[in-house]
Design an enzyme around this catalytic site. Structure first.
Site, short mmCIF file in Angstrom:
data_model
loop_
_atom_site.label_atom_id
_atom_site.label_comp_id
_atom_site.label_asym_id
_atom_site.label_seq_id
_atom_site.Cartn_x
_atom_site.Cartn_y
_atom_site.Cartn_z
NE ARG A 56 -3.81 -2.18 2.35
CZ ARG A 56 -4.63 -2.48 3.35
NH1 ARG A 56 -4.68 -1.73 4.43
NH2 ARG A 56 -5.42 -3.54 3.25
NE ARG B 213 -0.86 4.79 9.16
CZ ARG B 213 -2.17 4.54 9.22
NH1 ARG B 213 -2.79 4.08 8.14
NH2 ARG B 213 -2.87 4.74 10.32
CD GLU C 78 -8.06 -1.31 11.20
OE1 GLU C 78 -8.09 -2.08 10.22
OE2 GLU C 78 -8.10 -0.07 11.10
CB SER D 146 -11.33 -4.18 9.09
OG SER D 146 -11.06 -2.99 9.78
NE ARG E 249 -1.58 -1.62 11.72
CZ ARG E 249 -2.36 -0.56 11.72
NH1 ARG E 249 -3.47 -0.57 12.46
NH2 ARG E 249 -2.07 0.52 11.02
#
Length: 429
Positions: A262, A277, A349, A352, A390
């Site tokens: 990403r 990130r 987070e 999801s 993460r």
């Protein structure tokens, strides 16, 4: 992708649903294009009928020797042929414009999704585990003494720039163990089928799972047109693109461990320290393909699959349901799992899980045939099970000790040759 017929039948409901996302009405523009497109199609069909009649009459005029009528009709046929071609081209242009517009409009929220503007309006569903009481001040993952030798940001920056990391030694072994543990749990305990898929895909795959056209800048594209996947949701979901499945094949439940890429185009200045990130990361993804009647129950099931990983690792977390203003583009309803990070003293987070209804299926033309019925669109779901990097951060921060060592979860010990901790010097012990 939205059903144009549903918008025609109830434009007010469509706009009201978009309003729950904080978006303005879209039906006037959509229906304006649709009406113009349909008018062009009708005009083309009428002109084609006129052309066909004139073509028949040409022969009759010639047979009876009426040269003037013959020439008039022949000119009419030529004019109508040109008119049909023009109208069909205009209808095709408007059809493409309508499709392009529909591709930019997000999914409509499920009735169960709470209405809200942003993350402050998300609703907590439950918590599991109690954050540990430290007798020292916990630090973030990259400042733990035993982790520093195995987490090299300087070399990664030399190789690739910011938002990359080189992992080595004990740290990469724990990272690899986490991924294997997640896969084994999903396969053995949760009944998911493991897949291994490409990380380079065509435009169609990115459109199918709504990464394109809206999120092009968030992804990487090669010079020959392939896209690097931002998640294996793209490949797993698209395995049924263009198919008509038998109802007995559903549900299809898949998992894959892949590299993900990403650009993080919209995250300038966010989480710049550490590996929270990154441009390149690994994730164990879950995807389900279901019937419409079972998709909401499957959403709850997939949520439990993700929660089970965190519980087996002994990581405190909370589960929230996202409000309409914070949901992803393709989601009808989303559960986020947020893991406790003592170094940041907050929940972050880590997964999801979203149900998309038939939104992606319409883009992919993925259908199933109910027993004795006509083909219908499947429902698709996706979720992280989990983001490996993460999860590594959470394991390191929650297991850190005052001397700089890290106690590792018991669930990982068999994957580490019986080793139970990262010593303060960075070795597995």
């Amino acid at each position: 992708m939205h059903d144009i017929r549903a918008i025609r039948e109830n434009p007010a409901a469509f706009d009201a649903a978009l309003g729950r996302r904080g978006l303005p009405p879209a039906s006037p523009e959509i229906l304006g294009l649709d009406e113009s497109r349909r008018a062009k199609i009708l005009a083309a069909e009428t002109a084609q009928a006129d052309q066909n009649r004139a073509s028949k009459d040409v022969g009759a005029a010639k047979a009876r020797g009426d040269d003037a009528e013959f020439e008039r009709l022949r000119a009419l046929v030529s004019d109508k042929k040109a008119e049909v071609a023009r109208l069909q081209a205009e209808a095709a242009e408007q059809d493409e414009a309508l499709r392009a517009l529909l591709l930019t409009i997000p999914n409509l929220p499920h009735a169960d999704a709470p209405t809200g503007r942003d993350e402050d309006d998300n609703v907590e569903l439950r918590r599991w585990g109690t954050p540990r009481n430290f007798d020292f001040t916990p630090v973030e993952h990259f400042d733990i003494a035993g982790v520093k030798p195995g987490m090299d940001f300087e070399t990664a920056a030399k190789l690739s720039g910011a938002r990359f990391v080189v992992l080595k030694g004990a740290v990469i072994r724990v990272h690899r163990a986490l991924a294997q543990f997640m896969l084994d749990t999903h396969i053995t305990d949760h009944g998911l089928t493991e897949m291994w898929t490409p990380v380079l895909v065509k435009d169609e795959a990115m459109y199918g799972t709504n990464q394109l056209p809206k999120f092009a800048e968030d992804s990487y594209q090669t010079t020959n047109g392939w896209w690097l996947i931002p998640t294996s949701e793209v490949t797993l979901t698209n395995t049924v693109a263009g198919d008509i499945l038998d109802e007995t094949q559903l549900p299809i439940r898949m998992t894959a461990h892949t590299q993900c890429f990403r650009s993080e185009a919209g995250s300038a200045g966010k989480d710049t320290s550490g590996m929270l990130r990154q441009h390149q990361f690994e994730k164990v993804e879950m995807v389900s393909i279901t019937t419409p009647e079972t998709s909401m129950a499957e959403h709850e099931r997939m949520t439990r699959c993700a929660e089970a990983i965190l519980e087996k690792l002994g990581l405190p977390y909370r589960t929230i349901v996202l409000c309409t203003g914070d949901m992803g583009f393709g989601a009808q309803k989303t559960h986020d799992m947020e893991v406790w990070l003592p170094g940041q003293n907050r929940y972050r987070e880590i997964s999801s899980v979203s149900v998309c209804g038939d939104f992606q299926a319409r883009r992919m033309n993925a259908r199933y045939r109910p027993a004795g019925g006509k083909p219908e669109f499947v429902h698709t779901l996706n979720g992280s099970g989990l983001a490996v990097g993460r999860c590594l951060i959470a394991v390191l921060e929650n297991g850190q000790q005052a001397d700089g060592s890290v106690d590792l979860p018991a669930a990982l010990h068999p994957y580490l040759g019986g080793k139970t901790r990262i010593a303060a010097d960075g070795s597995l012990a």
